[in-house]
Design a protein around this motif. Structure first.
Motif, PDB file in Angstrom:
ATOM      1  N   PHE A 167     -15.439   1.870  -9.697  1.00 28.36           N
ATOM      2  CA  PHE A 167     -15.186   2.180  -8.283  1.00 28.36           C
ATOM      3  C   PHE A 167     -13.693   2.231  -8.010  1.00 28.36           C
ATOM      4  N   ARG A 168     -13.247   3.291  -7.342  1.00 28.06           N
ATOM      5  CA  ARG A 168     -11.844   3.464  -6.962  1.00 28.06           C
ATOM      6  C   ARG A 168     -11.778   3.860  -5.485  1.00 28.06           C
ATOM      7  N   PRO A 169     -11.260   2.982  -4.640  1.00 28.67           N
ATOM      8  CA  PRO A 169     -11.135   3.356  -3.221  1.00 28.67           C
ATOM      9  C   PRO A 169     -10.041   4.407  -3.051  1.00 28.67           C
ATOM     10  N   ASP A 170     -10.156   5.184  -1.985  1.00 24.92           N
ATOM     11  CA  ASP A 170      -9.088   6.144  -1.708  1.00 24.92           C
ATOM     12  C   ASP A 170      -8.126   5.547  -0.669  1.00 24.92           C
ATOM     13  N   TYR A 171      -7.049   6.261  -0.412  1.00 21.62           N
ATOM     14  CA  TYR A 171      -6.007   5.774   0.492  1.00 21.62           C
ATOM     15  C   TYR A 171      -6.563   5.528   1.896  1.00 21.62           C
ATOM     16  N   ARG A 172      -7.369   6.441   2.377  1.00 18.80           N
ATOM     17  CA  ARG A 172      -7.944   6.314   3.725  1.00 18.80           C
ATOM     18  C   ARG A 172      -8.788   5.039   3.837  1.00 18.80           C
ATOM     19  N   GLN A 173      -9.580   4.744   2.824  1.00 20.71           N
ATOM     20  CA  GLN A 173     -10.405   3.535   2.836  1.00 20.71           C
ATOM     21  C   GLN A 173      -9.523   2.282   2.850  1.00 20.71           C
ATOM     22  N   ALA A 174      -8.479   2.296   2.036  1.00 21.58           N
ATOM     23  CA  ALA A 174      -7.586   1.141   1.972  1.00 21.58           C
ATOM     24  C   ALA A 174      -6.875   0.928   3.308  1.00 21.58           C
ATOM     25  N   LEU A 175      -6.404   2.001   3.903  1.00 20.45           N
ATOM     26  CA  LEU A 175      -5.707   1.912   5.184  1.00 20.45           C
ATOM     27  C   LEU A 175      -6.643   1.385   6.274  1.00 20.45           C
ATOM     28  N   HIS A 176      -7.861   1.884   6.308  1.00 26.27           N
ATOM     29  CA  HIS A 176      -8.838   1.423   7.299  1.00 26.27           C
ATOM     30  C   HIS A 176      -9.184  -0.049   7.087  1.00 26.27           C
ATOM     31  N   ALA A 177      -9.349  -0.446   5.837  1.00 26.48           N
ATOM     32  CA  ALA A 177      -9.652  -1.855   5.547  1.00 26.48           C
ATOM     33  C   ALA A 177      -8.518  -2.756   6.018  1.00 26.48           C
ATOM     34  N   LEU A 178      -7.274  -2.351   5.761  1.00 30.10           N
ATOM     35  CA  LEU A 178      -6.145  -3.170   6.201  1.00 30.10           C
ATOM     36  C   LEU A 178      -6.061  -3.247   7.723  1.00 30.10           C
ATOM     37  N   GLU A 179      -6.331  -2.140   8.395  1.00 34.55           N
ATOM     38  CA  GLU A 179      -6.353  -2.164   9.867  1.00 34.55           C
ATOM     39  C   GLU A 179      -7.431  -3.128  10.363  1.00 34.55           C
ATOM     40  N   THR A 180      -8.568  -3.125   9.689  1.00 36.41           N
ATOM     41  CA  THR A 180      -9.670  -4.023  10.059  1.00 36.41           C
ATOM     42  C   THR A 180      -9.285  -5.476   9.835  1.00 36.41           C
ATOM     43  N   TYR A 181      -8.713  -5.781   8.675  1.00 35.55           N
ATOM     44  CA  TYR A 181      -8.299  -7.156   8.391  1.00 35.55           C
ATOM     45  C   TYR A 181      -7.232  -7.623   9.386  1.00 35.55           C
ATOM     46  N   LYS A 182      -6.330  -6.733   9.740  1.00 37.63           N
ATOM     47  CA  LYS A 182      -5.282  -7.089  10.701  1.00 37.63           C
ATOM     48  C   LYS A 182      -5.890  -7.441  12.062  1.00 37.63           C
ATOM     49  N   GLN A 183      -6.836  -6.622  12.526  1.00 36.40           N
ATOM     50  CA  GLN A 183      -7.489  -6.919  13.801  1.00 36.40           C
ATOM     51  C   GLN A 183      -8.275  -8.220  13.727  1.00 36.40           C
ATOM     52  N   ALA A 184      -8.933  -8.447  12.606  1.00 34.86           N
ATOM     53  CA  ALA A 184      -9.700  -9.690  12.446  1.00 34.86           C
ATOM     54  C   ALA A 184      -8.779 -10.902  12.492  1.00 34.86           C
ATOM     55  N   LEU A 185      -7.625 -10.805  11.864  1.00 34.59           N
ATOM     56  CA  LEU A 185      -6.661 -11.903  11.899  1.00 34.59           C
ATOM     57  C   LEU A 185      -6.126 -12.114  13.318  1.00 34.59           C
ATOM     58  N   LYS A 186      -5.951 -11.036  14.065  1.00 31.46           N
ATOM     59  CA  LYS A 186      -5.553 -11.156  15.469  1.00 31.46           C
ATOM     60  C   LYS A 186      -6.659 -11.831  16.266  1.00 31.46           C
ATOM     61  N   LEU A 212       0.853  -1.193   0.000  1.00 26.02           N
ATOM     62  CA  LEU A 212       0.000   0.000   0.000  1.00 26.02           C
ATOM     63  C   LEU A 212       0.890   1.245   0.000  1.00 26.02           C
ATOM     64  N   GLU A 213       0.840   1.972  -1.111  1.00 26.27           N
ATOM     65  CA  GLU A 213       1.647   3.176  -1.262  1.00 26.27           C
ATOM     66  C   GLU A 213       0.730   4.369  -1.473  1.00 26.27           C
ATOM     67  N   LYS A 214       0.924   5.389  -0.660  1.00 22.55           N
ATOM     68  CA  LYS A 214       0.053   6.571  -0.719  1.00 22.55           C
ATOM     69  C   LYS A 214       0.053   7.231  -2.102  1.00 22.55           C
ATOM     70  N   ASP A 215       1.174   7.207  -2.804  1.00 20.63           N
ATOM     71  CA  ASP A 215       1.278   7.845  -4.115  1.00 20.63           C
ATOM     72  C   ASP A 215       0.909   6.915  -5.271  1.00 20.63           C
ATOM     73  N   ASN A 216       0.432   5.720  -4.963  1.00 18.60           N
ATOM     74  CA  ASN A 216       0.114   4.746  -6.009  1.00 18.60           C
ATOM     75  C   ASN A 216      -1.332   4.286  -5.851  1.00 18.60           C
ATOM     76  N   GLU A 217      -2.248   4.937  -6.554  1.00 14.28           N
ATOM     77  CA  GLU A 217      -3.674   4.641  -6.409  1.00 14.28           C
ATOM     78  C   GLU A 217      -4.025   3.198  -6.742  1.00 14.28           C
ATOM     79  N   SER A 218      -3.313   2.583  -7.658  1.00 15.01           N
ATOM     80  CA  SER A 218      -3.624   1.188  -8.001  1.00 15.01           C
ATOM     81  C   SER A 218      -3.287   0.246  -6.846  1.00 15.01           C
ATOM     82  N   SER A 219      -2.430   0.667  -5.936  1.00 10.90           N
ATOM     83  CA  SER A 219      -2.100  -0.184  -4.786  1.00 10.90           C
ATOM     84  C   SER A 219      -3.245  -0.255  -3.782  1.00 10.90           C
ATOM     85  N   TYR A 220      -4.130   0.721  -3.783  1.00  9.54           N
ATOM     86  CA  TYR A 220      -5.222   0.757  -2.810  1.00  9.54           C
ATOM     87  C   TYR A 220      -6.142  -0.452  -2.988  1.00  9.54           C
ATOM     88  N   ALA A 221      -6.608  -0.646  -4.204  1.00  9.00           N
ATOM     89  CA  ALA A 221      -7.532  -1.747  -4.476  1.00  9.00           C
ATOM     90  C   ALA A 221      -6.857  -3.097  -4.241  1.00  9.00           C
TER      91      ALA A 221
END
Length: 140
Positions: free
Chosen positions: A116-135, A49-58
Motif C-alpha cells: 500500500f502506498r498513499p498518495d499526496y492528497r491522502q497524506a495531506l487530508h490525513a494531516l489536516e484531519t489530525y490537526k483538527q483533532a488535536l485542536k 510532507l513533500e509533494k515530490d517525495n513519495e516516501s514522505s507521505y506514509a
C-alpha cells in the motif's frame, strides 16, 4: 435528630453525588497540554510532507497518527490500542470523528499492507484531519 440537621446531611450527600456524576461525565476535561510542544511536533510533521517525495507521505501519516494517540493517552483515555481509545472518546471530543477514523485506517493500511502506498492528497487530508483533532482536544 433535628429536622434541619437531617436536611443538611441529605443536601451534603446529594451535592457529593452530583459532583461525582459531573466528574465522571466530563472525564479529565480540564487537562492542560503543553501546546507549544505539540505545535512544534506537528509543524515538523507538516514540513516533512513533500509533494515530490513519495516516501514522505506514509511517514507523515504515521507520525500524525502517533501524535494524536499521544494526546489521547496524555488525557487519560483508556484503551489498549488507538482504535480502542477512539471508540471510547468518540463524538464527545472530535468534530470530524469519521475523518479521524479514516485517517487512522489509512495509517493501518500503511503499517499492515506491504504494497500500500498513499498518495499526496491522502497524506495531506490525513494531516489536516489530525490537526483538527488535536485542536478539538486542546493540544494545539
Amino acid at each position: 435528630m433535628d429536622g434541619s440537621l437531617i436536611a443538611f446531611a441529605v443536601a451534603i450527600v446529594l451535592v457529593g453525588i452530583l459532583m461525582i456524576l459531573a466528574i465522571r461525565m466530563t472525564g479529565k476535561h480540564g487537562h492542560k497540554f503543553d501546546k507549544e510542544d505539540y505545535q512544534i511536533d506537528f509543524l515538523r510533521i507538516e514540513r516533512s510532507l513533500e509533494k515530490d517525495n513519495e516516501s514522505s507521505y506514509a511517514m507523515a501519516i504515521i507520525e500524525g497518527d502517533k501524535i494524536l494517540d499521544r494526546a489521547m493517552m496524555e488525557m487519560g483515555v483508556q484503551g489498549r490500542t488507538m482504535g480502542d481509545r477512539l471508540k471510547r472518546i468518540g463524538k464527545a471530543k472530535f468534530t470530524q470523528l469519521n475523518s479521524v477514523w479514516h485517517a487512522h485506517k489509512l495509517r493501518n493500511q500503511i503499517a499492515h499492507e506491504h504494497d500500500f502506498r498513499p498518495d499526496y492528497r491522502q497524506a495531506l487530508h490525513a494531516l489536516e484531519t489530525y490537526k483538527q483533532a488535536l485542536k478539538d482536544l486542546g493540544a494545539i
